[in-house]
Design an enzyme around this catalytic site. Structure first.
Site, short mmCIF file in Angstrom:
data_model
loop_
_atom_site.label_atom_id
_atom_site.label_comp_id
_atom_site.label_asym_id
_atom_site.label_seq_id
_atom_site.Cartn_x
_atom_site.Cartn_y
_atom_site.Cartn_z
N LYS A 1 0.86 -1.19 0.00
CA LYS A 1 0.00 0.00 0.00
C LYS A 1 0.89 1.24 0.00
O LYS A 1 1.89 1.29 0.73
CB LYS A 1 -0.87 0.02 1.26
CG LYS A 1 -1.79 -1.19 1.38
CD LYS A 1 -3.03 -1.03 0.52
CE LYS A 1 -3.98 -2.21 0.72
NZ LYS A 1 -5.17 -2.09 -0.14
N ASP B 1 -0.28 -0.12 -4.42
CA ASP B 1 -1.73 0.13 -4.39
C ASP B 1 -2.00 1.44 -3.66
O ASP B 1 -1.69 1.57 -2.48
CB ASP B 1 -2.41 -1.03 -3.65
CG ASP B 1 -3.93 -0.88 -3.58
OD1 ASP B 1 -4.46 0.14 -4.07
OD2 ASP B 1 -4.59 -1.78 -3.02
N GLU C 1 -1.89 0.32 -8.60
CA GLU C 1 -3.32 0.00 -8.46
C GLU C 1 -4.10 1.20 -7.94
O GLU C 1 -3.64 1.90 -7.02
CB GLU C 1 -3.42 -1.18 -7.48
CG GLU C 1 -4.80 -1.68 -7.23
CD GLU C 1 -4.78 -3.01 -6.47
OE1 GLU C 1 -3.81 -3.78 -6.62
OE2 GLU C 1 -5.73 -3.26 -5.72
N GLU D 1 -11.44 -2.72 -8.39
CA GLU D 1 -12.23 -3.14 -7.24
C GLU D 1 -13.41 -2.20 -6.97
O GLU D 1 -14.40 -2.60 -6.38
CB GLU D 1 -11.36 -3.30 -5.98
CG GLU D 1 -10.86 -2.01 -5.39
CD GLU D 1 -10.11 -2.24 -4.07
OE1 GLU D 1 -8.88 -2.45 -4.14
OE2 GLU D 1 -10.72 -2.18 -3.00
N ASP E 1 -14.13 -7.36 -9.19
CA ASP E 1 -14.53 -7.69 -7.82
C ASP E 1 -15.79 -8.55 -7.92
O ASP E 1 -16.68 -8.27 -8.73
CB ASP E 1 -14.81 -6.39 -7.06
CG ASP E 1 -15.20 -6.64 -5.62
OD1 ASP E 1 -14.36 -6.42 -4.73
OD2 ASP E 1 -16.37 -7.05 -5.36
N HIS F 1 -9.57 -8.58 -7.62
CA HIS F 1 -9.49 -8.06 -6.26
C HIS F 1 -10.05 -9.10 -5.30
O HIS F 1 -11.06 -9.73 -5.58
CB HIS F 1 -10.32 -6.78 -6.17
CG HIS F 1 -10.51 -6.28 -4.77
ND1 HIS F 1 -11.74 -6.23 -4.16
CD2 HIS F 1 -9.62 -5.81 -3.87
CE1 HIS F 1 -11.60 -5.73 -2.94
NE2 HIS F 1 -10.33 -5.47 -2.73
#
Lengths: 401, 401
Positions: B188, B216, B242, B269, B292, B319
């Site tokens: 992240k 991400d 992402e 997602e 998703d 995701h």
């Protein structure tokens, strides 16, 4: 696309003990329980809270990380935020003793910019650019307020054009719209091409060359079908083609716009937020921007959308109708005229003569113009007897049906 | 963007008297009341109804004109349709005595095409083109089913990369991920650039040159900020970036993708439906498509998205995480491998080691691969004791907290 509407609303009343702010999420039938649950989820943001800074409060609601998961910034949750934000503006304008359009029109450019969330639109509109647009319009504001009070704001009517009317009724209603002074009419299209060609020809005959006749497809077409259908109607010079396809399809709108030029594309009543509007503008996919007062996150996000449209030079001609949408949206167009674009040219507000009797400060449309509202507030308040009669499930309208 | 998640779900159980189908709308905390209200609004479509034709039933729900007003096809209402559609597929697969991936993989191309709604994507994917894609993959299906049962489907893990871990923990978890045989990890990013550069350097040191390390941003950036930030991380060769910005911003993603090339963009997602995915593909705005299982309208719309991705040659890397998303999404990737693209190359399914103990048929991830599920159904069913413990507001987990 909307064969069986049953106009409804999830209705919000906020009170500070002295004044009440009213707002609503407009629906076309079932779904009010869902909207009500979404509005309830926002209670912590207003109950017992200081609601004086509506820029900060609006952003807090939009950025609630858990509720944001349900969007982000779209659909049910966003419409619920709209209802609450609009109710807070109704309250604020009532406390200020001014109609909302005037409250906004008398704010400084800096105050207006403080209401806007520039997140995800910063590549096209920065706070500095927004300030510049608003400062450029500042000098003439007082004169424009006077002009607006004097002349009103141009309206167009959708009344003649609903699907299912016979040709005689269409002819009669077109004539009445002209007699009533409307500056434009609109026909619903998209069910049957042959019917549409005939109806468009009749409307053109009655209204004459040059009179603006818009058409509205309510998202019925794919890209290819839209182009085919619109070309068949092009001999009758549609003033704009509204919602030719999915409101999410920016590139589809752009493809349609290029293929049918010079016939303009209009869209917006189902556009979910400023990010989609930004892209429609970037791609020159629309020539008229039809914001809705109660779908994006209320007054604040609509100010962002007005500023984006101004930057791209695209006229805003709001969506109205439904329950109370005419009442709300007139304030936004009038603010746009006074403080943002400084012009009413090539701009009209939709008008549908329906359900105004339920509001305490209904729109006044005379000789084809919206008169500027004078009562304090956002014109969002329904009459207590209308609320009592229609409240679900215990109001007499439901109980006795 | 998600500082305080409290993983939750609005949970649906449908019964035909013999079998049960389970489904859910995953949330990260508040909002379950809203999702529950939306799911309840769909009851008329399933209670006492023949649910054998899931292509027709799915379209009926999506095109309910009154509920459609609350979207269309996005947010709360669309996630509710997802929960119901997925529960119907769980039921159907249990009745067939097969895991969902295998039920789908053994359908004919014609049956698969009948499940898809081509509306608003017809300009890029027609039923005939979809048939062609599926027929091309038909010859090798039996062998691929065998291979899948033997080797499983590659997984990647996000476990090492959460914000807030200290450097020592990051180093240890990266090492563990390698030891566990994962084919890729993800960090992240987006809170602090200096921190991100340091964390990325550490991860690269531990994993070595060439090992895929994705990053991400969870929608944190505007377009300009995204480009600036990613360029600063580019010396460490991110495998993908992402959610660099708003999931609604197709053009923004395209601008970012061009500016940071050859570093690839991944997103999905929070992408609301097939219409936005179509445009992301049209603009080459993503290089990995992260569908998703529970945000778009369930299995049916995800089949449309798999077909669109196949047409554009973009790998789908779903995701997962949350509550039960790993359980669901493995079925879609395995169907993609057997019947749509015929390949697992350059494809991984996200894996988060979290909350699987609540499911009756939890994912089995071993040596960096998802083992193909064998139990009948969609792996969507929670254990009765987990449901009893966590049901809101009366379950002991809530009562005693």
């Amino acid at each position: 696309m909307n064969p069986d509407p049953d106009y409804s609303a999830a209705y919000v009343v906020l009170s500070d003990g002295e004044c009440e702010g009213h707002g609503f999420a407009f629906t076309i039938g079932r779904g009010n329980d869902i909207q009500t649950a979404a509005i309830r989820a926002l209670e912590p943001y207003v109950l017992g809270r200081d609601v004086s800074d509506l820029g900060a409060l609006y952003k807090e609601m939009v950025y609630d990380s858990q509720l944001r998961w349900l969007g982000p910034e779209k659909g049910v949750m966003h419409m619920a935020i709209s209802a609450v934000v609009n109710a807070l503006w109704d309250l604020k304008a009532k406390r200020a003793g001014k109609p909302l359009w005037r409250l906004l029109a008398e704010m400084s450019p800096e105050e207006i910019v403080g209401l806007v969330d520039f997140r995800y639109i910063g590549d096209e509109l920065t706070p500095d650019e927004a300030l510049e647009i608003l400062r450029r319009a500042e000098p003439g504001r007082a004169e424009r307020i006077e002009k607006l009070l004097e002349t009103g704001y141009p309206a167009y009517t959708t009344s003649p054009g609903w699907l299912g009317y016979d040709d005689e009724k269409l002819r009669r209603l077109c004539k009445e719209a002209l007699d009533d002074g409307f500056k434009q009419i609109k026909l619903k299209v998209g069910a049957d091409l042959e019917d549409d060609v005939r109806r468009m020809r009749i409307a053109r005959e009655v209204c004459g060359e040059g009179f603006p006749i818009a058409i509205d497809a309510n998202q019925r077409w794919d890209v290819g079908a839209a182009i085919h259908w619109i070309k068949a109607l092009s001999p009758y010079s549609p003033h704009w083609v509204e919602e030719p396809t999915s409101p999410d399809d920016v590139l589809g709108h752009a493809t349609i716009a290029r293929a049918i030029a010079p016939i303009p594309v209009a869209t917006g009543e189902h556009v979910q937020n400023r990010v989609i509007f930004k892209q429609l503008l970037q791609k020159r996919a629309l020539s008229y921007l039809q914001l809705d007062a109660a779908r994006v996150a209320g007054v604040n996000e609509n100010i962002a959308i007005l500023l984006l449209a101004a930057k791209f030079g695209v006229p805003v001609c709001p969506h109205a109708g439904g329950v109370g949408l005419c009442e709300l949206v007139q304030h936004l167009s009038m603010f746009d005229y006074v403080s943002v674009t400084g012009t009413m040219e090539n701009r009209v507000i939709e008008y549908v003569d329906h359900l105004h009797e339920h509001f305490t400060d209904p729109v006044v449309v005379e000789n084809g113009v919206y008169r500027a509202p004078l009562a304090p507030g956002f014109s969002a308040e329904m009459r207590p007897e209308s609320i009592a009669a229609h409240v679900f499930p215990d109001g007499p309208v439901w109980r006795d049906s």
